[in-house]
Motif scaffolding. Structure first.
Motif, short mmCIF file in Angstrom:
data_model
loop_
_atom_site.label_atom_id
_atom_site.label_comp_id
_atom_site.label_asym_id
_atom_site.label_seq_id
_atom_site.Cartn_x
_atom_site.Cartn_y
_atom_site.Cartn_z
N MET A 149 38.06 4.16 -10.28
CA MET A 149 39.21 4.61 -9.49
C MET A 149 40.36 5.03 -10.39
O MET A 149 41.08 5.99 -10.08
N LEU A 150 40.54 4.34 -11.51
CA LEU A 150 41.61 4.69 -12.44
C LEU A 150 41.37 6.06 -13.05
O LEU A 150 42.31 6.87 -13.19
N ILE A 151 40.13 6.36 -13.42
CA ILE A 151 39.80 7.70 -13.95
C ILE A 151 40.12 8.77 -12.91
O ILE A 151 40.73 9.80 -13.22
N THR A 152 39.70 8.53 -11.68
CA THR A 152 39.97 9.47 -10.58
C THR A 152 41.46 9.64 -10.37
O THR A 152 41.96 10.76 -10.21
N LEU A 153 42.18 8.54 -10.38
CA LEU A 153 43.64 8.54 -10.18
C LEU A 153 44.34 9.39 -11.24
O LEU A 153 45.22 10.20 -10.92
N ILE A 154 43.97 9.20 -12.49
CA ILE A 154 44.63 9.91 -13.59
C ILE A 154 44.48 11.42 -13.43
O ILE A 154 45.44 12.19 -13.63
N ILE A 155 43.28 11.86 -13.03
CA ILE A 155 43.04 13.30 -12.87
C ILE A 155 43.83 13.86 -11.70
O ILE A 155 44.49 14.89 -11.81
N VAL A 156 43.79 13.18 -10.54
CA VAL A 156 44.48 13.67 -9.34
C VAL A 156 45.99 13.63 -9.53
O VAL A 156 46.71 14.53 -9.09
N GLN A 157 46.48 12.60 -10.20
CA GLN A 157 47.92 12.46 -10.43
C GLN A 157 48.48 13.65 -11.20
O GLN A 157 49.64 14.05 -11.02
N ALA A 158 47.65 14.24 -12.08
CA ALA A 158 48.10 15.36 -12.91
C ALA A 158 48.27 16.66 -12.13
O ALA A 158 48.83 17.62 -12.64
N GLY A 159 47.78 16.69 -10.89
CA GLY A 159 47.98 17.87 -10.04
C GLY A 159 46.79 18.82 -10.07
O GLY A 159 45.74 18.52 -10.64
N ILE A 160 46.96 19.98 -9.43
CA ILE A 160 45.86 20.94 -9.28
C ILE A 160 45.54 21.63 -10.60
O ILE A 160 44.43 21.57 -11.10
N LYS A 161 46.53 22.31 -11.20
CA LYS A 161 46.27 23.11 -12.39
C LYS A 161 45.97 22.25 -13.62
O LYS A 161 45.03 22.51 -14.36
N ARG A 162 46.80 21.22 -13.82
CA ARG A 162 46.67 20.42 -15.05
C ARG A 162 45.68 19.26 -14.91
O ARG A 162 45.28 18.68 -15.92
N GLY A 163 45.29 18.92 -13.69
CA GLY A 163 44.38 17.80 -13.49
C GLY A 163 43.03 18.23 -12.96
O GLY A 163 42.04 18.31 -13.70
N ILE A 164 42.98 18.56 -11.67
CA ILE A 164 41.71 18.84 -11.00
C ILE A 164 41.02 20.07 -11.58
O ILE A 164 39.82 20.06 -11.87
N GLU A 165 41.79 21.17 -11.77
CA GLU A 165 41.17 22.40 -12.26
C GLU A 165 40.68 22.25 -13.69
O GLU A 165 39.56 22.68 -14.02
N VAL A 166 41.48 21.63 -14.54
CA VAL A 166 41.07 21.44 -15.94
C VAL A 166 39.83 20.56 -16.02
O VAL A 166 38.87 20.87 -16.74
N ALA A 167 39.84 19.43 -15.28
CA ALA A 167 38.70 18.52 -15.31
C ALA A 167 37.43 19.22 -14.83
O ALA A 167 36.35 19.07 -15.42
N SER A 168 37.55 19.99 -13.75
CA SER A 168 36.38 20.67 -13.19
C SER A 168 35.85 21.74 -14.14
O SER A 168 34.63 21.92 -14.27
N LYS A 169 36.76 22.46 -14.81
CA LYS A 169 36.34 23.51 -15.74
C LYS A 169 35.57 22.94 -16.93
O LYS A 169 34.70 23.61 -17.50
N TRP A 170 35.88 21.70 -17.32
CA TRP A 170 35.16 21.07 -18.41
C TRP A 170 33.87 20.42 -17.92
O TRP A 170 32.81 20.57 -18.52
N MET A 171 33.97 19.69 -16.81
CA MET A 171 32.84 18.87 -16.36
C MET A 171 31.69 19.70 -15.81
O MET A 171 30.53 19.39 -16.06
N MET A 172 32.01 20.75 -15.04
CA MET A 172 30.92 21.51 -14.41
C MET A 172 30.03 22.22 -15.43
O MET A 172 28.80 22.14 -15.35
N PRO A 173 30.59 22.94 -16.43
CA PRO A 173 29.70 23.55 -17.44
C PRO A 173 28.89 22.51 -18.21
O PRO A 173 27.71 22.73 -18.50
N LEU A 174 29.53 21.37 -18.55
CA LEU A 174 28.80 20.32 -19.26
C LEU A 174 27.68 19.76 -18.39
O LEU A 174 26.59 19.45 -18.88
N LEU A 175 27.95 19.65 -17.09
CA LEU A 175 26.92 19.18 -16.16
C LEU A 175 25.71 20.10 -16.20
O LEU A 175 24.56 19.64 -16.28
N PHE A 176 25.95 21.42 -16.18
CA PHE A 176 24.85 22.38 -16.24
C PHE A 176 24.09 22.26 -17.57
O PHE A 176 22.86 22.28 -17.58
#
Length: 441
Positions: free
Chosen positions: A151-178
């Motif tokens: 929950m703390l990991i999730t909180l840190i990402i969401v707290q950072a907002g859309i551009k600096r948190g969710i979008e950045v995390a998704s841009k890194w995690m999704m390609p690595l996932l593939f």
């Protein structure tokens, strides 16, 4: 132009939305559902249901969110003033909070496995993986610490907002996932005997083609696309009016189907190659897969890669779930993003404590003959999600005028007619059948 925070790029939005859909539904639930329901026929029906029913509802959620440019509750209030459609937003907030309360428990289990995989304690010692899984989920201290960490990991990402948190995390995690998935896919399909697993996925056993399999595939399509809980409405509210929602929705659906099938291609060839049964059920990932990879060269490395991959997928879903709740908290004008994120994360963690303890000190506590964990899973995925999807389909199909729908749809007239027919008639009937089956099964 709305002052609301927005995604910096279309690809960022697609990765974030796809990440919301590609989580435990695609990597954990899809393989065991396919494994217990005939493999290829279930997969075929899942693809059909995703394309012809799930995708149109996903487009409807994108349409509502982008047009509203607000959190789900206020978006419905603005688009349908004086009418009770805003209750869809309240339903979505409740559903996402409850889903995350037990989702974070599973996220904690994944963290526990990653720690053990990092120390190489999952291989080379004759590990009884079924006993290990039972011990982990029954340990109250470990599961609560792991749940809180997730929950703390999730909180840190969401707290950072859309551009600096969710979008950045998704841009890194999704390609690595593939990348990780392709690596595991290559290892799995090159095992001796892997062809039997591939046949299981792609050579139809038509004896499984029945109403039961269809309903299960349809339910999996809804679950894996995250429709019905306002998560996609929330993400689309951060989308520029210039972006075309149909192409974005198609990309999300394609990525979700691709990852689901790739998950099967990672798991089933290895399972068959080493003589195991694909009908393990929910324990397929936590019990069967480590046992499978333990028996191949560099198995410890591949186990670690798999659970890191699963963690990435789970986090991209959890941040979408938390964002729904936080966006509504911010929309009420009583909280900053930071304050709302901490308040709701803490509340969700506390709600999730009984789920975390359901397999240990609270194992004797049941509701409707289900553990607390299973009960929350049941009411969210079998009741709240279908109701939400049904109401969203009806809102987009009947509340919007054709003129408004065409303006938002921004695609060919033929596709628009097909979409409108599905969200008005076909999808509501299909969802109603699922809902009735869930309640009376």
């Amino acid at each position: 132009m709305s002052s609301r925070d927005q995604f910096a790029s279309k690809i960022g939005f697609i990765f974030a939305a796809a990440g919301s859909a590609i989580g435990l539904g695609a990597i954990w639930k899809f393989p065991y559902m396919a494994g217990t329901n005939g493999g290829s026929v279930f997969i075929f029906l899942f693809i059909l249901c995703t394309v012809f029913i799930g995708l149109p509802i996903l487009i409807a959620e994108f349409m509502i969110g982008r047009r509203g440019q607000k959190d789900p509750i206020n978006s419905f209030k603005e688009q349908a003033p004086g009418k009770p459609w805003f209750m869809i937003g309240w339903l979505g907030q409740a559903a996402t909070g409850l889903i995350l309360s037990f989702y974070s428990v599973v996220g904690g289990w994944i963290l526990s496995y990653i720690i053990r995989a990092t120390s190489m304690s999952l291989t080379g010692n004759g590990v009884d993986f079924e006993a290990l899984f039972t011990d982990i989920i029954a340990n109250p201290v470990e599961v609560l610490i792991a749940q809180a960490t997730f929950m703390l990991i999730t909180l840190i990402i969401v707290q950072a907002g859309i551009k600096r948190g969710i979008e950045v995390a998704s841009k890194w995690m999704m390609p690595l996932l593939f990348i990780f998935f392709i690596l595991l896919f290559i290892r799995s399909v090159t095992l001796d005997g892997a062809i039997e697993g591939i046949k299981f996925m792609f050579v139809p056993d038509w004896s499984y083609l029945n109403a039961e399999t269809f309903l299960l595939a349809l339910g999996q399509a809804f679950f894996s696309l995250s429709v019905g809980v306002s998560a996609m409405i929330t993400y689309a509210s951060y989308l520029s009016q210039k972006e075309k929602i149909v192409s974005s929705a198609v990309n999300v659906a394609i990525m979700n189907i691709f990852i689901s099938i790739l998950a099967g291609l990672v798991i089933f060839p290895a399972v068959f190659a080493l003589g195991y049964s694909p009908e393990q059920g929910p324990g397929l990932v936590f019990i069967m897969l480590p046992a499978v990879f333990e028996q191949v060269p560099f198995g410890g490395f591949f186990i670690l890669i798999f659970f890191i991959l699963l963690l990435f997928a789970t986090i991209t879903s959890s941040i979408a779930l938390l964002e729904v709740v936080v966006s509504i908290g911010i929309g009420e004008k009583t909280n900053t993003r930071k304050r709302a994120t901490w308040i709701y994360s803490t509340l969700i963690f506390m709600i999730g404590i009984p789920s975390a303890l359901s397999f240990g000190v609270m194992s004797d506590f049941t509701i409707m003959e289900k553990s607390f964990f299973d009960f929350i899973d049941y009411i969210t995925n079998s009741i709240m999600m279908p109701i939400g999807a049904l109401l969203i389909s009806l809102f987009a199909g009947f509340h919007y005028t054709k003129k408004i729908s065409k303006e938002e749809f921004q695609s060919s007239p033929l596709l628009f007619k097909i979409w409108l027919t599905i969200v008005r008639y076909i999808a509501p009937i299909a969802i109603a059948v699922i809902l009735i089956r869930s309640i009376f099964a």
